[in-house]
Design a protein around this motif. Structure first.
Motif, mmCIF file in Angstrom:
data_model
loop_
_atom_site.group_PDB
_atom_site.id
_atom_site.type_symbol
_atom_site.label_atom_id
_atom_site.label_comp_id
_atom_site.label_asym_id
_atom_site.label_seq_id
_atom_site.Cartn_x
_atom_site.Cartn_y
_atom_site.Cartn_z
ATOM 1 N N THR A 247 6.684 -7.205 -5.516
ATOM 2 C CA THR A 247 6.395 -8.630 -5.311
ATOM 3 C C THR A 247 5.800 -9.221 -6.580
ATOM 4 O O THR A 247 5.052 -8.533 -7.293
ATOM 5 C CB THR A 247 5.418 -8.832 -4.135
ATOM 6 O OG1 THR A 247 5.001 -10.206 -4.075
ATOM 7 C CG2 THR A 247 4.190 -7.947 -4.274
ATOM 8 N N TYR A 249 3.575 -11.502 -6.663
ATOM 9 C CA TYR A 249 2.266 -12.094 -6.346
ATOM 10 C C TYR A 249 1.156 -11.051 -6.434
ATOM 11 O O TYR A 249 1.402 -9.841 -6.359
ATOM 12 C CB TYR A 249 2.297 -12.720 -4.951
ATOM 13 C CG TYR A 249 3.421 -13.702 -4.766
ATOM 14 C CD1 TYR A 249 3.370 -14.973 -5.342
ATOM 15 C CD2 TYR A 249 4.556 -13.365 -4.019
ATOM 16 C CE1 TYR A 249 4.404 -15.873 -5.183
ATOM 17 C CE2 TYR A 249 5.595 -14.263 -3.852
ATOM 18 C CZ TYR A 249 5.513 -15.507 -4.433
ATOM 19 O OH TYR A 249 6.547 -16.392 -4.283
ATOM 20 N N ARG A 250 -0.054 -11.545 -6.549
ATOM 21 C CA ARG A 250 -1.228 -10.690 -6.582
ATOM 22 C C ARG A 250 -2.238 -11.154 -5.552
ATOM 23 O O ARG A 250 -2.191 -12.287 -5.074
ATOM 24 C CB ARG A 250 -1.856 -10.712 -7.976
ATOM 25 C CG ARG A 250 -1.019 -10.039 -9.042
ATOM 26 C CD ARG A 250 -1.687 -10.103 -10.405
ATOM 27 N NE ARG A 250 -1.841 -11.493 -10.870
ATOM 28 C CZ ARG A 250 -2.453 -11.823 -12.001
ATOM 29 N NH1 ARG A 250 -2.994 -10.890 -12.771
ATOM 30 N NH2 ARG A 250 -2.527 -13.090 -12.367
ATOM 31 N N ARG A 254 -0.026 -11.503 -2.444
ATOM 32 C CA ARG A 254 0.752 -10.284 -2.213
ATOM 33 C C ARG A 254 0.728 -9.926 -0.727
ATOM 34 O O ARG A 254 1.760 -9.557 -0.150
ATOM 35 C CB ARG A 254 0.180 -9.152 -3.042
ATOM 36 C CG ARG A 254 0.854 -7.810 -2.798
ATOM 37 C CD ARG A 254 0.350 -6.752 -3.762
ATOM 38 N NE ARG A 254 0.737 -7.058 -5.133
ATOM 39 C CZ ARG A 254 0.526 -6.264 -6.167
ATOM 40 N NH1 ARG A 254 -0.095 -5.113 -5.988
ATOM 41 N NH2 ARG A 254 0.904 -6.609 -7.373
ATOM 42 N N HIS A 257 3.013 -12.256 1.129
ATOM 43 C CA HIS A 257 4.430 -11.966 0.888
ATOM 44 C C HIS A 257 4.882 -10.718 1.650
ATOM 45 O O HIS A 257 5.880 -10.762 2.398
ATOM 46 C CB HIS A 257 4.673 -11.785 -0.612
ATOM 47 C CG HIS A 257 6.118 -11.588 -0.957
ATOM 48 N ND1 HIS A 257 6.523 -11.040 -2.162
ATOM 49 C CD2 HIS A 257 7.260 -11.836 -0.259
ATOM 50 C CE1 HIS A 257 7.845 -10.985 -2.184
ATOM 51 N NE2 HIS A 257 8.318 -11.459 -1.044
#
Length: 480
Positions: A247, A249-250, A254, A257
């Protein structure tokens, strides 16, 4: 590629703002849905109603059903006719074919007048042994549904017990039609009321309420679909991002997601099935049996007289119901514990003889006797009688009728569209599927798992939306 990037950008923006607008709704729907698993909306079950009735004073019954129907001014057979007690007086409780309740004294044959607050207080004291105070209202949070319209106004009698019990007495009929407790009321403010968007001012306007639910859940569907598409699009389980993750995102993004791939599917299932519960565009037919079908099924039997009534009511009988079947009258005696006895007994052959009247333009293809629940006749929060006969017709809609095999009473109607709705709503929304129906705690675990995954998605979305709005606020102030 340029067009694909534009689509992705609009998908991101659309999901972001749809999520900001609906994320809190999703969280509330999921949390309130968990409450509703254990605390249903207040209602008075038939078992509770019978338990509160006094035994029939047959020695005071001096009026036969035919005279009671004449006093009610009915030229056509009623939907139902019951002989029960109202205080110390036996009365005929009649519901007309149009659904209008009428109460006639079984002592004098006169129409009963509306019940005052003082009379309601006395009726409850005779029933429950105690009553603290009474107030009168036309509608409140627990009587917003349309099924109560013919019974308004209500005298609400507080028993003054530790459970905070309140009994709703219809001023029209003098019957207790609802009971609520303090615990039940409290949890429903956290359960059914937010889940169904059920505040009284909105629910009192049925068309407006229906439109609001359809639009809010429809916007929610758009948010869930856009998130699910975007989540799958941006997931890279093989060709990973430079960070080595699947992913981009962090942190909380994350979580949103990754949980959104599975939890988002659950959310989408719940919100679509909830939207379908409102029957958009009237795609699905309801379970009610038409007055015409009821009339032809019942026939026009001679009504029983006083000797038949006294013979049918055994000691302890609290309710005597007239059930007409294929031109013959049966009297169904019920006691306070729910025991039933039909006089004369109802035979399966009599039900089959009456069945063609339900659908004169179709043929009865087969009759199935159900001694146990199946995928279409089962109990959820309520109890349903067994055994039943399922009458299957060969009309274009493939209509079924369920009939109580012991009494001959029509229970519901279910055509092809109704069976489809059963799976799209009860199956997807309530998880009423064969492997889970009647199997607890497996059903509870499945509900908590799907709702829990959805809650992670919804709550992380709410946090991300709040952060986005906070970042926008200073910029908006600077521009101003």
């Amino acid at each position: 590629m340029r067009r694909l990037k534009r689509v992705k950008r609009w998908l991101v923006l659309g999901h972001r703002w749809l999520g900001i607008g609906t994320g809190l709704f999703f969280a509330v729907w999921l949390l309130s849905g968990l409450v509703m698993l254990y605390v249903p909306f207040p209602g008075l079950t038939e078992a509770e109603r019978l338990a509160g009735l006094a035994p029939l004073a047959l020695d005071r019954v001096g009026v036969e059903p035919a005279r009671a129907l004449g006093a009610a001014g009915l030229a056509t057979p009623p939907r139902s006719l019951d002989l029960e007690m109202r205080g110390d007086e036996p009365v005929y409780r009649i519901v007309t074919a149009e659904g209008r309740p009428v109460t006639v004294s079984a002592v004098t044959g006169a129409l009963m007048t509306p019940v005052t607050a003082e009379a309601a207080l006395a009726l409850v004291r005779a029933r429950a042994g105690t009553a603290a105070d009474v107030r009168t209202l036309a509608r409140d949070q627990w009587t917003v549904a349309g099924r109560y319209d013919a019974l308004r106004p209500f005298h609400v009698v507080a028993l003054g017990d530790t459970a905070g019990t309140e009994l709703y007495v219809s001023a029209v009929t003098g019957a207790v039609v609802l009971d609520t407790g303090a615990r039940e009321r409290f949890w429903n403010w956290l359960g059914a009321v937010p889940h169904w968007l059920y505040p009284t001012p909105l629910r009192a306007r049925p068309d407006l309420w229906r439109d609001v639910v359809l639009w809010v859940s429809g916007i929610g569907i758009a948010g869930a679909v856009s998130g699910l598409v975007l989540g799958i699009w941006r997931l890279r389980p093989r060709r990973r991002y430079p960070s080595g993750a699947a992913t981009p995102y962090r942190g909380i993004g994350r979580l949103h997601h990754l949980f959104g791939i599975v939890g988002g599917l659950g959310i989408l299932t719940f919100v679509v099935s909830g939207w379908l519960s409102m029957n958009p565009n009237r795609w699905f037919s309801g379970p009610s049996v038409s007055p015409q079908a009821r009339a032809t099924y019942a026939g026009a039997p001679p009504l029983p007289g006083l000797p038949e009534i006294r013979d049918a009511a055994a000691p302890g009988t609290v309710s005597l119901r007239l059930v007409a079947l294929a031109g013959r009258a049966h009297l169904l005696a019920r006691d306070a514990s729910g025991g039933r006895r039909s006089s004369p007994p109802v035979a399966g052959a009599a039900i089959l003889a009456a069945a063609p009247g339900l659908m004169p333009d179709a043929h009865l293809a087969r009759a199935e006797r159900l001694a146990a629940y199946d995928a279409y006749w089962y109990a959820h929060h309520d109890a349903k009688p067994l055994p039943v006969l399922r009458l299957v017709f060969d009309d274009p809609a493939a209509t079924w009728f369920h009939v109580d095999a012991a009494t001959g009473e029509l229970l519901d109607r279910l055509d092809r569209s109704g069976r489809i709705h059963r799976w799209l709503f009860a199956g997807l929304h309530r998880l009423d599927v064969p492997v889970l129906i009647g199997h607890r705690p497996a059903w509870d675990l499945a509900q908590w798992l799907l709702n829990g995954l959805g809650l992670v998605v919804a709550l992380t979305g709410v946090v991300m939306g709040w952060r986005r709005l906070r970042r926008l606020r200073p910029a908006a102030g600077t521009r101003g």
